[in-house]
Design an enzyme around this catalytic site. Sequence first.
Site, PDB file in Angstrom:
ATOM      1  N   CYS A  33      51.931  63.069  74.449  1.00 12.85           N
ATOM      2  CA  CYS A  33      50.958  61.994  74.191  1.00 12.85           C
ATOM      3  C   CYS A  33      49.710  62.185  75.053  1.00 12.85           C
ATOM      4  CB  CYS A  33      51.575  60.631  74.466  1.00 12.85           C
ATOM      5  SG  CYS A  33      53.061  60.265  73.506  1.00 12.85           S
ATOM      6  N   CYS A  38      54.832  60.018  78.189  1.00 10.90           N
ATOM      7  CA  CYS A  38      55.059  61.166  77.294  1.00 10.90           C
ATOM      8  C   CYS A  38      54.002  62.245  77.505  1.00 10.90           C
ATOM      9  CB  CYS A  38      55.048  60.663  75.854  1.00 10.90           C
ATOM     10  SG  CYS A  38      54.788  61.928  74.612  1.00 10.90           S
TER      11      CYS A  38
END
Length: 439
Positions: A191, A188
């Site tokens: 992230c 991600c």
Amino acid sequence: LSSTLLGCSLVFMVQGFYSASDDVVELNPSNFNREVLQSDSLWLIEFYAPWCGHCQSLTADWKKTATALKGIVKVGAVDADQHNSLGGQYSVKGFPTIKIFGANKNKPDDYQGGRNSQAIVDGALNALHTLVKDRMSGRSGGSDYSRQSGGGGGGSKKDVVELTDDNFDRLVLNSGEVWLVEFFAPWCGHCKSLEPEWAAAASAVKEQTKDKVHLGAVDATVHQGLASRYGIRGFPTIKIFKKGEEPEDYQGGRTRGDIIAGALDLFSDNAAPPELLEILNADVLKKTCDDYQLCVIAVLPHILDTGAAGRNGYLEVMMKMAEKYKKKMWGWLWTEAGVQMELEASLGIGGFGYPAMAAINARKMKFALLKGSFSETGIHEFLRDLSVGRGSTATVGGGALPNINSIEAWDGKDGELPVEDDYDLSDVDLDDNFGKDEL
């Protein structure tokens, strides 16, 4: 008169030194990341507190510096009294503190020069010269703050607790402490962008809450049982866990400043009220008054005047006020009338009017006295006025904390009258006419 009293108030109302018409950029947790950390510019930033006299003296020179360096070096200011998460993040211990944010925004340099505009400008230009030389030689290239996973993040990844299916219940649910938990996926992009922010926030929060609020992370692609249990649908998802409550979604910003501020709010909301300490020696008074912006001191009547029940009643009122004002992070102390006479004299209490209460700002050596009743209502009005900058103050007698007697702690019992010596009158020869008047 009222303006004079307000100017001497113990706690100033929060008002910034700079306005939109100045060339100084007002910085806060909401804009610090965007303006400073993601910028390639050199920044000169003052961390100040509104109540700080040296900060007030610096204001004119700081504005002059900003105007002189306009378009060359960015000049900013942080009210670190209001935005203490930013001050804590950069280890600001006193005011004013000036830091230079150059090539590596995660490790600013302390400005050590003079505090007049010419000296500050010279220091900024020297730092700019160094930055340009580094870029010419190929070292550094501006901020690496927003690069994904790998650049320094201003914090240590070790302070982020790795949570798994095996340790989650033990560390989080059974700890009785507050946790902010990030559920992430390694692939991600958001992230990866959050990772340095989360690490930096974890280090700052650990220090500022004395390890009472924790930041953790769960790889939801590995520990799918946890992700399923908490209904994780996207990444990153941050949830707040508090003792005995259902987890809730974190709704704040994703910069380190925002995360730290949110964590500190959670800490104060869930922290136990500060400890109410009896002044047993000089260390108790000094540590409490040095560690907190205000220390609230009660001088209670002698135990023979109130008994244990009466004293405990007064202490209960103080504990309720400590709970009510715990977000202020003030220190709370008490002593018995007549035990610490130098302290009473320095606060103008001295010998009558018990119970009495004073609030001391040890940094300024100023104090204010409770004028109303020693009750929940009276103390609340007193502390409320202090918290918004109202009320008259005076200087602590002698301009320093007084000498303190070392004593034994109260044993929680009623007082006892001193035992007088018994006299044996059996051998005394009393005249039969004793007590009769002679003509």
